[in-house]
Design an enzyme around this catalytic site. Structure first.
Site, mmCIF file in Angstrom:
data_model
loop_
_atom_site.group_PDB
_atom_site.id
_atom_site.type_symbol
_atom_site.label_atom_id
_atom_site.label_comp_id
_atom_site.label_asym_id
_atom_site.label_seq_id
_atom_site.Cartn_x
_atom_site.Cartn_y
_atom_site.Cartn_z
ATOM 1 N N HIS A 1 9.712 5.918 7.965
ATOM 2 C CA HIS A 1 8.962 7.178 8.152
ATOM 3 C C HIS A 1 9.321 7.892 9.451
ATOM 4 O O HIS A 1 8.927 9.046 9.646
ATOM 5 C CB HIS A 1 7.452 6.926 8.124
ATOM 6 C CG HIS A 1 6.945 6.446 6.803
ATOM 7 N ND1 HIS A 1 7.111 7.172 5.642
ATOM 8 C CD2 HIS A 1 6.297 5.302 6.437
ATOM 9 C CE1 HIS A 1 6.579 6.508 4.626
ATOM 10 N NE2 HIS A 1 6.086 5.363 5.080
ATOM 11 N N HIS B 1 6.251 4.156 -0.445
ATOM 12 C CA HIS B 1 6.135 5.453 0.227
ATOM 13 C C HIS B 1 7.517 6.085 0.364
ATOM 14 O O HIS B 1 8.501 5.394 0.628
ATOM 15 C CB HIS B 1 5.525 5.266 1.622
ATOM 16 C CG HIS B 1 4.192 4.585 1.606
ATOM 17 N ND1 HIS B 1 4.037 3.245 1.882
ATOM 18 C CD2 HIS B 1 2.950 5.053 1.334
ATOM 19 C CE1 HIS B 1 2.750 2.924 1.792
ATOM 20 N NE2 HIS B 1 2.075 4.002 1.455
ATOM 21 N N ASP C 1 5.351 -2.927 -0.798
ATOM 22 C CA ASP C 1 4.024 -2.354 -1.065
ATOM 23 C C ASP C 1 3.927 -1.783 -2.479
ATOM 24 O O ASP C 1 2.925 -1.173 -2.853
ATOM 25 C CB ASP C 1 3.611 -1.328 0.002
ATOM 26 C CG ASP C 1 4.748 -0.458 0.503
ATOM 27 O OD1 ASP C 1 5.821 -0.437 -0.152
ATOM 28 O OD2 ASP C 1 4.577 0.213 1.543
HETATM 29 C C1 SP5 Z 1 6.203 1.529 6.332
HETATM 30 C C2 SP5 Z 1 5.034 1.925 5.488
HETATM 31 O O1 SP5 Z 1 4.860 1.397 4.393
HETATM 32 N N1 SP5 Z 1 4.195 2.813 5.995
HETATM 33 C C3 SP5 Z 1 3.090 3.235 5.220
HETATM 34 C C4 SP5 Z 1 2.183 4.141 5.958
HETATM 35 C C5 SP5 Z 1 1.072 4.559 5.057
HETATM 36 N N2 SP5 Z 1 -0.166 4.598 5.740
HETATM 37 C C6 SP5 Z 1 -1.232 5.032 4.909
HETATM 38 C C7 SP5 Z 1 -2.523 4.670 5.514
HETATM 39 C C8 SP5 Z 1 -3.643 4.999 4.586
HETATM 40 C C9 SP5 Z 1 -4.947 4.870 5.279
HETATM 41 N N3 SP5 Z 1 -5.504 3.584 5.077
HETATM 42 C C10 SP5 Z 1 -6.901 3.663 4.734
HETATM 43 C C11 SP5 Z 1 -7.309 2.475 3.963
HETATM 44 C C12 SP5 Z 1 -8.465 2.858 3.103
HETATM 45 N N4 SP5 Z 1 -8.712 1.849 2.109
HETATM 46 ZN ZN ZN Z 2 5.363 1.789 2.489
#
Ligand code: SP5
Ligand code: ZN
Length: 353
Positions: A168, A206, A293
């Site tokens: 990212h 992602h 993921d």
């Molecule tokens: C490297 C990678 O996989 N980065 C991913 C970043 C995505 N982050 C998203 C975060 C979403 C917010 N989390 C809230 C949890 C609510 N259940």
């Molecule tokens: Zn990811």
């Protein structure tokens, strides 16, 4: 027994983001130390890997990928977190961390105000800068470069346990738990050492907005990504099928957004499309931005891939016969992350008749 070299650094264990800010609330951070511990444990119990730790300085290639102002910001900020965040401003037991709060408007006005710079150089509230973050990002990039070096020395498949992840991170912005774009750094290392064409296949759930951003106008790096539809999932603002590259890079960027609920068979159909395109490109090397993921148990993912499936994925990639470097990206089902990595790597072993 064929062996798969694994490169990792104990520096990764020092990176300890505690929370992300979501909906204005502090929620537990997903990109935790336990991830790398689980992977190391699974690799430790695995008889086909050899482990090593790099010593190489990655900065010559990090500097090709990232903007000087960004690198300077990250270094200055991460060196001064303890002094910047006051003791009385954190809750007991918290690690000091800096998050952005104001983001640039589209008018292009620049400012050197430190609060404004946080939002200039970091695009979300999920990617804290802690004391030492710059050093740990550098150590992770060093793992990527050492992996690239091993592939160029003739190892057919290398796994680099990069943490923090990288895909990212854009030219001038951290985000999505990423600071230095490890895949881009590895690609630059390869090009600098005689590779003419490098392909990157990003199968994290992602979209790899950072890697796309870095190579968007170039044809020497072909970026291909399968991911959840950005209408549904982070990073939202990139990842559409209509993003195909610009200038020399036109048609050298290929996105395949997939729906929520995607399972093994549908996913593998897209993988076959991707691998056919990569084969046509005839890269000297293939880099995988390997995110797990996409697993059915992932707490922030929306796909339904199984642990066993990753072996099939690895096998299909290996069948291309291109020297490959797999870099660890996401994967937050911590308890099964190591098993997913091992399943994937087992796909690269020569098959028993
Ligand atoms: C490297 C990678 O996989 N980065 C991913 C970043 C995505 N982050 C998203 C975060 C979403 C917010 N989390 C809230 C949890 C609510 N259940
Ligand atoms: Zn990811």
């Amino acid at each position: 027994m064929a062996e798969i070299p694994v490169v990792y650094t104990p520096e990764s264990l020092k990176h300890n983001p505690q929370f992300e800010i979501f909906n204005g609330q502090r929620t537990p951070h997903a990109e935790v130390v336990a991830r790398v511990e689980n992977i190391l444990e699974a690799l430790g119990a695995c008889d086909f890997v050899t482990m090593e730790t790099p010593t190489i300085d990655p900065m010559p290639w990090v500097e090709r990928v990232h903007d000087a102002g960004y690198l300077d910001y990250l270094k200055r900020t991460s060196d001064a977190v303890d002094a910047t965040v006051k003791d009385e401003d954190i809750q007991a037991g918290d690690v000091k961390a800096i998050y952005p709060s104001v983001f640039p408007l589209a008018n292009g006005r620049r400012t050197s105000n430190p609060v404004a710079q946080r939002g200039t150089y970091v695009f979300d509230t999920y990617t804290p800068i802690m004391q030492g973050t710059y050093e740990v990002a550098k150590a992770s990039a060093s793992v990527a470069v050492a992996g690239a070096e091993k592939v160029m020395q003739g190892a057919p498949h290398v796994y680099a346990l990069t943490r923090p992840p990288g895909h990212h991170a854009e030219t001038a912005r951290a985000g999505g738990y990423c600071y230095f774009n490890n895949a881009a750094v590895a690609a630059e290392y390869m090009l600098d050492h005689g590779a003419k064409r490098v392909a990157i296949f990003d199968f994290d759930i992602h979209h790899g907005n950072g890697t796309q951003d870095i190579f968007y106008d170039r044809d020497d790096v072909y970026f291909v990504s399968t991911h959840a539809d950005p209408e549904r999932l982070f990073p939202f603002f990139r990842g559409g099928a209509d993003e195909i590259g610009v200038g020399d890079g036109r048609n050298y960027n290929f996105n395949i957004p997939l729906p929520e609920g995607t399972g093994n068979d549908e996913f593998h159909g897209s993988v076959e499309t991707v691998l056919a395109r990569i084969k046509e490109y005839k890269p000297d090397y293939l880099i995988l931005s390997a995110g797990f993921d996409t697993h059915e148990q992932d707490p922030i993912g929306v796909f339904k891939l199984t642990t066993d499936y990753y072996q099939q994925l690895g096998r299909s990639i290996a069948e291309l016969g291109i020297p490959t470097l797999s870099l660890q990206e996401g994967g937050y089902a911590t308890e099964v992350l190591g098993a997913n990595v091992v399943s994937y790597l087992s796909g690269f072993l020569p098959q028993n008749p």
